[in-house]
Scaffold this active site. Structure first.
Site, PDB file in Angstrom:
ATOM      1  N   GLU A   1       4.753   8.674  -3.641  1.00 36.24           N
ATOM      2  CA  GLU A   1       5.450   8.130  -2.474  1.00 36.24           C
ATOM      3  C   GLU A   1       6.390   7.003  -2.884  1.00 36.24           C
ATOM      4  OE1 GLU A   1       2.855   7.291   0.798  1.00 36.24           O
ATOM      5  OE2 GLU A   1       1.957   9.286   0.750  1.00 36.24           O
TER       6      GLU A   1
ATOM      7  N   GLU B   1       0.864  -1.197   0.000  1.00 35.21           N
ATOM      8  CA  GLU B   1       0.000   0.000   0.000  1.00 35.21           C
ATOM      9  C   GLU B   1       0.892   1.237   0.000  1.00 35.21           C
ATOM     10  OE1 GLU B   1      -2.348   0.697   3.501  1.00 35.21           O
ATOM     11  OE2 GLU B   1      -1.187  -0.693   4.723  1.00 35.21           O
TER      12      GLU B   1
END
Length: 754
Positions: free
Chosen positions: A509, A500
């Site tokens: 990210e 995730e």
């Protein structure tokens, strides 16, 4: 993922701050103010100066014009007529503790944008005297009427800018209609525009030919732009009986509206004779009430406070919009029926959607994105993510679907190896174990986490959680350096790799870089969850965010940060054509910027390893040896803007396919923050807020203009950053011409470190 709030146990009550405005009420005494509070009003408006002052100013201009005529001169002598300081006869306003419950009204008879230099000069003096005195008395909110039709808007804006500096706590609210002309009534009196020289008829004809629905907004845009988006300047927006188009309503919604003004003429009468608002008006009110800083409401000329008694008001029954009877409509005797109706609407506001309740207080609050590779997150941050009611359930569905599809493929090597990389506090580990139970397929579960603090919690959960039951292999490692699962025969391969790592813009990210580093442990038939993800963009108007950044300290750097933000008070500048079945639906034109898929082809990784060793030709374009250039991306997107507006930045979203079965009829599990597709793919998901790429210099786009967005995902093998620029094009006379462009934004100084 960057969220600073947790889902409240229950939705907070809606609060309406409602005020009373009466054009014939020159001054509000403490007695009248107390009476208004007893009736349920939160504030009242009051004039700053008296009719005596008005008479003196009119006489001053008349004397000056007589002087000009006697001098037989058409030139304005210097200096012009000087307005003397205020006297006790000119204003009854005095410093009071109760002044926080008063909103001052600047004299409506001045004309700050007059094309006549004398009228403009005198008006500016009057305005400055009134505002300065109101600020001295402790009145921090002053309403000023917008520029008169045909006036000089730039000159008006300059006067407003000048007045903003007259008090440190002063807030100016420009009274403007949503479109057309104000319905608010004014007391009889001689307006200073009567003393102005006549405007040439040719000018009036030119102006009348160019009237448009967005003209009032255009005027406001000029005022706030020249005032540098001051946070001390806002709008007192009059809500008229005839609402404008939904497009224009949404535009006003994105602007800094501090007061919603409801004239008496805005209200309808129900069958019982009580005032009510139409359904579209109620929807508009509800939308504004959902803002982080909801505007106050001002009832204009709906009753006279000086003749109202609280006892008569309390004895009247409370009306509702649903009330009806066979009696003929007539004005009710209840003198505060309009106020009672708004209080009724306050108590019956619709529930907010989950994402708004979750982000209560964080709407339009700019946050820097997380850097989970370089920072070790706190437990409370993980906890916020885990409250999502959708994401982890969808992940479990994806894992279960992958287990069923892989069962036949790896039947000789069951249990199936499932590795959760970047396990955090373990929510995906739990979901993987639950998927194993629901499908009846045995798994060998591995949890890999670099955060030493989360690693402690993972070990504790493994020992104490009945579902985990010491069956999970917990590894303390950066996933890119993890040696892989240790099976009976030695180092093995992973069948399902679960992560995730997605951010608000999908890859911000560093999910691609992280999964590249662990892909070598994935078997030939292995599955990555997620399998793919796409980044999406659309241009937005968000004066609030731009004003927020302007007010912050620092220089250029604050404009070069892609901010995570729960976008709320905004307007989409480019819309998709409406469908015949939903002509009133405003669907934003959100376009795909780029995509990533996992696992990537092996030869891409092999080539990257060669470049990392310096053995594959030229170095990277932006530094480094180019080993991560396969994860660089770029796009050029074109957005047609149906209405004129100002672009303050780009809103970014993502979509991801967690898992799509190999068979045509296989289950496809997707997540989305894209406002166009989120409802169908992952409704009520709250884990991710959108991302915003701001523009230091907003760009104006005319009606039918085209915004061309160029964006790059850059890398120097040690970090990843974004660069973006917006151009404005418009077709004039059959030729496409460039009207302007923004400065280049670059987040290189705030890059995501690998």
């Amino acid at each position: 993922m960057n969220i600073g709030a947790s889902l409240p146990p229950e939705e907070p009550a809606t609060i309406f701050y409602i005020g009373h405005h009466e054009t014939d009420q020159r001054h509000v005494s403490n007695e009248v103010l107390s009476q208004a509070e007893d009736l349920g009003y939160d504030f009242v408006t009051t004039s700053i100066t008296t009719p005596t002052f008005h008479t003196a100013v009119v006489s001053l201009i008349q004397d000056y014009q007589d002087l000009l005529q006697r001098a037989c001169s058409t030139q304005v002598p210097s200096p012009g007529p000087l307005v003397p300081p205020l006297t006790p006869q000119d204003s009854t306003l005095t410093p009071e503790d109760s002044d926080t419950s008063r909103i001052a009204i600047a004299s409506e008879w001045i004309d700050l944008g007059s094309t006549d230099p004398v009228v403009a000069y005198v008006s500016r003096q009057v305005f400055n005297l009134e505002v300065a005195y109101a600020a001295f008395c402790g009145v921090s909110n002053v309403i000023v009427h917008g520029p008169a039709e045909g006036g000089d808007v730039v000159q008006y804006a300059r006067a407003i800018q000048e007045a903003l500096g007259l008090g440190p706590y002063l807030q100016l609210h420009v009274l403007m209609p949503m479109h057309g002309e104000l319905e608010t009534e004014y007391p009889d009196g001689r307006h200073l525009s009567e003393f102005a020289d006549a405007v040439p008829e040719e000018t009036l004809e030119d102006e009348s030919e160019d009237q448009g629905e967005y003209d009032v907004w255009e005027t406001w845009n000029t005022i706030r732009t020249l005032c540098s988006y001051s946070q001390k300047l806002s709008i007192a927006l009059e809500v008229q009986r005839q609402l404008p188009s939904l497009d224009l309503q949404t535009r006003w919604y994105s602007e800094p509206v501090r007061l919603l003004v409801f004239p008496r003429t805005t209200f309808l009468r129900n069958a019982k004779g009580y005032p009510v608002l139409s359904k579209p008006h109620q929807q508009l009110l509800s939308q504004f009430a959902r803002l982080r800083f909801a505007p106050w409401m001002l009832l204009s000329d709906v009753g006279t406070l000086t003749t109202t008694t609280s006892e008569s008001a309390r004895s009247s029954p409370e009306p509702t919009p649903a009330e009806a009877s066979d009696k003929p409509k007539e004005k009710p005797k209840d003198p505060v029926s309009h106020l009672r109706y708004l209080r009724h609407l306050q108590q019956t506001q619709p529930s907010r959607p989950p994402i708004e309740r979750f982000g209560q207080g964080y709407q339009d609050y700019l946050q820097s994105p997380l850097q989970p590779l370089t920072d070790n997150l706190e437990s409370v941050t993980y906890e916020v993510f885990e409250k999502d009611p959708v994401k982890y359930e969808w992940y479990e569905r994806a894992i279960a679907a992958a287990l069923r599809d892989l069962k036949d493929t790896v039947q000789d090597t069951i249990p199936i190896v499932v590795a959760v990389v970047g396990a955090g506090r373990g929510p995906l580990v739990t979901r993987a174990l639950q998927a194993s139970q629901s499908t009846g397929i045995t798994i060998d579960c591995w949890a890999v986490e670099k955060n030493p603090n989360a690693y402690v919690l993972l070990q504790r959960r493994n020992a104490t959680d009945p579902l985990w039951n010491n069956s999970v292999h917990v590894e303390k490692s950066d996933m890119r350096h993890w040696p892989g699962p240790v099976l009976k025969h030695g180092l093995g391969k992973v069948d399902i790799l679960v992560s995730e790592l997605l951010g608000s813009f999908a890859d911000n990210e560093l999910s691609p870089e992280c999964l590249d580093g662990v892909q070598n442990h994935l078997s030939d038939h292995g599955v990555s969850i997620p399998q793919s993800y796409t980044a999406h963009l659309t241009p937005i108007a968000s004066p609030r965010l731009h004003s927020d950044l302007l007010s912050r300290g620092g220089g250029q750097e604050k404009w070069d940060i892609p901010y995570v933000v729960l976008l709320h008070q905004l307007d989409y500048l480019s819309l998709l054509p409406p469908t015949p079945s939903s002509s009133e639906t405003r669907t934003p034109n959100v376009q795909q910027a780029w995509s990533f898929a996992h696992p990537i082809p092996h030869h891409h990784l092999s080539h990257a390893h060669l470049r990392a060793g310096g053995g594959a030709g030229a170095p990277g374009w932006v530094g480094g040896d180019g080993s991560n250039e396969h994860n660089a991306r770029s796009c050029t997107l074109r957005f047609t803007c149906q209405k004129r507006g100002v672009c303050h930045g780009l809103a970014g979203y993502f979509e991801t396919v967690l898992y799509a079965g190999a068979k045509a009829e296989g289950e496809k599990v997707e997540l989305s923050t894209n406002p166009v597709t989120m409802e169908g793919k992952s409704k009520d998901m709250i884990s991710w807020f959108p991302i915003c790429f701001p523009l230091k210099t907003p760009v104006y786009v005319p009606e039918g203009g085209e915004l061309v967005v160029s964006m790059w995902r850059q890398t120097d093998d040690r970090s990843v950053w974004y660069e973006w620029v917006v151009e404005v094009w418009h077709t004039v006379g059959g030729k496409k011409r460039k009207l302007g462009m923004s400065e280049m934004g670059t987040s290189r100084k705030n890059a995501c470190l690998m």
